[in-house]
Design a protein around this motif. Structure first.
Motif, PDB file in Angstrom:
ATOM      1  N   ALA A  10     -10.474  -8.243  13.396  1.00 48.25           N
ATOM      2  CA  ALA A  10     -10.216  -6.864  12.965  1.00 48.25           C
ATOM      3  C   ALA A  10      -8.997  -6.846  12.060  1.00 48.25           C
ATOM      4  O   ALA A  10      -8.045  -7.607  12.250  1.00 48.25           O
ATOM      5  N   ILE A  11      -9.049  -5.970  11.089  1.00 46.08           N
ATOM      6  CA  ILE A  11      -7.961  -5.778  10.137  1.00 46.08           C
ATOM      7  C   ILE A  11      -7.538  -4.313  10.199  1.00 46.08           C
ATOM      8  O   ILE A  11      -8.379  -3.413  10.223  1.00 46.08           O
ATOM      9  N   ILE A  12      -6.232  -4.089  10.236  1.00 43.40           N
ATOM     10  CA  ILE A  12      -5.726  -2.718  10.140  1.00 43.40           C
ATOM     11  C   ILE A  12      -4.739  -2.660   8.982  1.00 43.40           C
ATOM     12  O   ILE A  12      -3.608  -3.135   9.095  1.00 43.40           O
ATOM     13  N   PRO A  13      -5.148  -2.095   7.838  1.00 40.10           N
ATOM     14  CA  PRO A  13      -4.194  -1.895   6.748  1.00 40.10           C
ATOM     15  C   PRO A  13      -3.282  -0.721   7.105  1.00 40.10           C
ATOM     16  O   PRO A  13      -3.725   0.416   7.192  1.00 40.10           O
ATOM     17  N   ALA A  14      -2.014  -1.019   7.336  1.00 44.22           N
ATOM     18  CA  ALA A  14      -1.093   0.004   7.853  1.00 44.22           C
ATOM     19  C   ALA A  14       0.186   0.064   7.034  1.00 44.22           C
ATOM     20  O   ALA A  14       1.263   0.344   7.546  1.00 44.22           O
ATOM     21  N   ALA A  15       0.068  -0.216   5.738  1.00 42.95           N
ATOM     22  CA  ALA A  15       1.256  -0.296   4.888  1.00 42.95           C
ATOM     23  C   ALA A  15       1.587   1.024   4.202  1.00 42.95           C
ATOM     24  O   ALA A  15       2.510   1.090   3.388  1.00 42.95           O
ATOM     25  N   GLY A  16       0.858   2.085   4.528  1.00 44.11           N
ATOM     26  CA  GLY A  16       1.074   3.363   3.860  1.00 44.11           C
ATOM     27  C   GLY A  16       2.397   4.012   4.235  1.00 44.11           C
ATOM     28  O   GLY A  16       2.889   3.858   5.353  1.00 44.11           O
ATOM     29  N   SER A  17       2.956   4.749   3.294  1.00 46.27           N
ATOM     30  CA  SER A  17       4.190   5.494   3.560  1.00 46.27           C
ATOM     31  C   SER A  17       3.873   6.750   4.348  1.00 46.27           C
ATOM     32  O   SER A  17       2.714   7.115   4.513  1.00 46.27           O
ATOM     33  N   GLY A  18       4.915   7.402   4.828  1.00 43.79           N
ATOM     34  CA  GLY A  18       4.709   8.660   5.551  1.00 43.79           C
ATOM     35  C   GLY A  18       4.959   9.869   4.683  1.00 43.79           C
ATOM     36  O   GLY A  18       5.159  10.971   5.193  1.00 43.79           O
ATOM     37  N   ASP A  19       4.929   9.676   3.361  1.00 43.19           N
ATOM     38  CA  ASP A  19       5.306  10.758   2.447  1.00 43.19           C
ATOM     39  C   ASP A  19       4.456  12.006   2.624  1.00 43.19           C
ATOM     40  O   ASP A  19       4.970  13.120   2.724  1.00 43.19           O
ATOM     41  N   SER A  24       9.885  10.358   7.354  1.00 47.77           N
ATOM     42  CA  SER A  24      10.854   9.497   6.672  1.00 47.77           C
ATOM     43  C   SER A  24      10.623   8.024   6.981  1.00 47.77           C
ATOM     44  O   SER A  24      11.381   7.171   6.539  1.00 47.77           O
ATOM     45  N   ILE A  25       9.582   7.728   7.755  1.00 44.05           N
ATOM     46  CA  ILE A  25       9.235   6.364   8.128  1.00 44.05           C
ATOM     47  C   ILE A  25       7.773   6.120   7.776  1.00 44.05           C
ATOM     48  O   ILE A  25       7.019   7.067   7.532  1.00 44.05           O
ATOM     49  N   PRO A  26       7.335   4.855   7.735  1.00 43.73           N
ATOM     50  CA  PRO A  26       5.918   4.591   7.459  1.00 43.73           C
ATOM     51  C   PRO A  26       5.005   5.292   8.455  1.00 43.73           C
ATOM     52  O   PRO A  26       5.342   5.441   9.632  1.00 43.73           O
ATOM     53  N   LYS A  27       3.849   5.703   7.961  1.00 48.48           N
ATOM     54  CA  LYS A  27       2.911   6.466   8.789  1.00 48.48           C
ATOM     55  C   LYS A  27       2.564   5.759  10.090  1.00 48.48           C
ATOM     56  O   LYS A  27       2.464   6.381  11.146  1.00 48.48           O
ATOM     57  N   ALA A  28       2.387   4.437  10.037  1.00 49.21           N
ATOM     58  CA  ALA A  28       1.978   3.691  11.219  1.00 49.21           C
ATOM     59  C   ALA A  28       2.970   3.798  12.365  1.00 49.21           C
ATOM     60  O   ALA A  28       2.614   3.620  13.529  1.00 49.21           O
ATOM     61  N   ASP A  50     -11.502 -10.571  18.911  1.00 46.97           N
ATOM     62  CA  ASP A  50     -10.782 -11.803  19.244  1.00 46.97           C
ATOM     63  C   ASP A  50      -9.417 -11.885  18.573  1.00 46.97           C
ATOM     64  O   ASP A  50      -8.552 -12.636  19.025  1.00 46.97           O
ATOM     65  N   GLU A  51      -9.236 -11.149  17.501  1.00 48.41           N
ATOM     66  CA  GLU A  51      -7.945 -11.134  16.820  1.00 48.41           C
ATOM     67  C   GLU A  51      -7.817  -9.845  16.014  1.00 48.41           C
ATOM     68  O   GLU A  51      -8.812  -9.233  15.622  1.00 48.41           O
ATOM     69  N   ILE A  52      -6.564  -9.445  15.782  1.00 51.51           N
ATOM     70  CA  ILE A  52      -6.274  -8.290  14.926  1.00 51.51           C
ATOM     71  C   ILE A  52      -5.166  -8.691  13.958  1.00 51.51           C
ATOM     72  O   ILE A  52      -4.118  -9.197  14.369  1.00 51.51           O
ATOM     73  N   ILE A  53      -5.422  -8.459  12.675  1.00 54.68           N
ATOM     74  CA  ILE A  53      -4.417  -8.702  11.642  1.00 54.68           C
ATOM     75  C   ILE A  53      -3.944  -7.338  11.149  1.00 54.68           C
ATOM     76  O   ILE A  53      -4.743  -6.553  10.621  1.00 54.68           O
ATOM     77  N   ILE A  54      -2.666  -7.047  11.328  1.00 54.15           N
ATOM     78  CA  ILE A  54      -2.089  -5.784  10.868  1.00 54.15           C
ATOM     79  C   ILE A  54      -1.318  -6.035   9.580  1.00 54.15           C
ATOM     80  O   ILE A  54      -0.416  -6.879   9.543  1.00 54.15           O
ATOM     81  N   ALA A  55      -1.670  -5.312   8.519  1.00 52.24           N
ATOM     82  CA  ALA A  55      -0.935  -5.389   7.259  1.00 52.24           C
ATOM     83  C   ALA A  55       0.122  -4.287   7.279  1.00 52.24           C
ATOM     84  O   ALA A  55      -0.185  -3.109   7.118  1.00 52.24           O
ATOM     85  N   ALA A  56       1.363  -4.679   7.509  1.00 50.30           N
ATOM     86  CA  ALA A  56       2.456  -3.733   7.739  1.00 50.30           C
ATOM     87  C   ALA A  56       3.189  -3.391   6.447  1.00 50.30           C
ATOM     88  O   ALA A  56       3.128  -4.141   5.462  1.00 50.30           O
ATOM     89  N   PRO A  57       3.905  -2.271   6.451  1.00 50.83           N
ATOM     90  CA  PRO A  57       4.750  -1.960   5.293  1.00 50.83           C
ATOM     91  C   PRO A  57       5.833  -3.027   5.131  1.00 50.83           C
ATOM     92  O   PRO A  57       6.372  -3.519   6.127  1.00 50.83           O
TER      93      PRO A  57
END
Length: 225
Positions: A10-19, A24-28, A50-57
């Motif tokens: 599983a992949i979770i793209p979580a690099a979005g801003s909280g704008d 004032s912090i990333p949405k995630a 079996d695995e999760i890859i999180i793409a962080a800010p």
């Protein structure tokens, strides 16, 4: 191994801003009733993969990693400037033996494990690409460049698409080889001419994007937890 001997990543793209949320912090990392959005998103898929890859800010990798220090299934990497770049970066870290890959969204933090299983079930039944979707209640207009209505699609043919979306690993890798950007991975798969199955979604898997969405999410959490 995961379900029926298949390796599920599983992949979770979580690099979005909280704008757009007014944060004032990333949405995630926005907290709803004691849990961050990324923690809630992980909970909906963790038991089934079996695995999760999180793409962080960038510059928040360590902070997100600290939320999951006790779970060896989870790996945190640096995300990209746009969603597709984050997914592509995570794809490069996916186990080479993965049979299927789910792509989730931290902002759809109330998607349930039942929704995850509907997607996985369709994959195991033979579909190469699966997305959850709900019926559209508003009338939708297609407009031209001058904002005049061109057509009105029948609502019976429309679905608002959610996550997690599921794909055969080979096809998702192929879809991202184009390097194109898209608001969801299914659009990249469709561009290959591959059929995308739509399974029932959930009203509460609504994307938390605006301050109004955040207030809705807080009320939902307070009511149900």
């Amino acid at each position: 191994m995961g379900i029926n001997g298949q390796f599920l990543s599983a992949i979770i793209p979580a690099a979005g801003s909280g704008d757009r949320l007014g944060a004032s912090i990333p949405k995630a990392l926005v907290v709803i009733n004691g849990k961050t959005l990324i923690q809630r998103a992980v909970e909906s898929i963790l038991p089934h993969v079996d695995e999760i890859i999180i793409a962080a800010p960038k510059e928040f990798e360590r902070e997100i990693s600290a939320l999951f220090t006790d779970n060896k299934k989870i790996k945190v990497i640096s995300g990209g400037e746009v969603r597709s770049k984050s997914v592509a970066a995570a794809l490069s870290q996916v186990n080479k033996n993965a049979d299927y890959i789910l792509v989730h969204d931290a902002a759809r933090c109330f998607s349930t494990q039942a929704q995850t299983m509907r997607v996985i079930g369709a994959l195991l039944a033979g579909d190469d690409a699966v997305v959850p979707g709900i019926e559209v209640v508003d009338t939708i207009k297609v407009i031209d460049s001058k904002s005049f209505a061109e057509s009105t699609p029948s609502r019976s043919t429309l679905r608002a698409v959610q996550t997690p979306q599921g794909f055969s690993a080979q096809i998702l890798h192929r879809a991202h080889q184009s390097g194109n950007d898209a608001t969801d991975d299914a659009a990249l798969v469709e561009a290959l001419g591959i059929a995308v199955r739509v399974v029932p979604g959930e009203p509460n898997a609504h994307k938390v994007t605006t301050p109004a969405d955040l207030e809705w999410a807080k009320r939902l959490a307070e009511t149900n937890e």
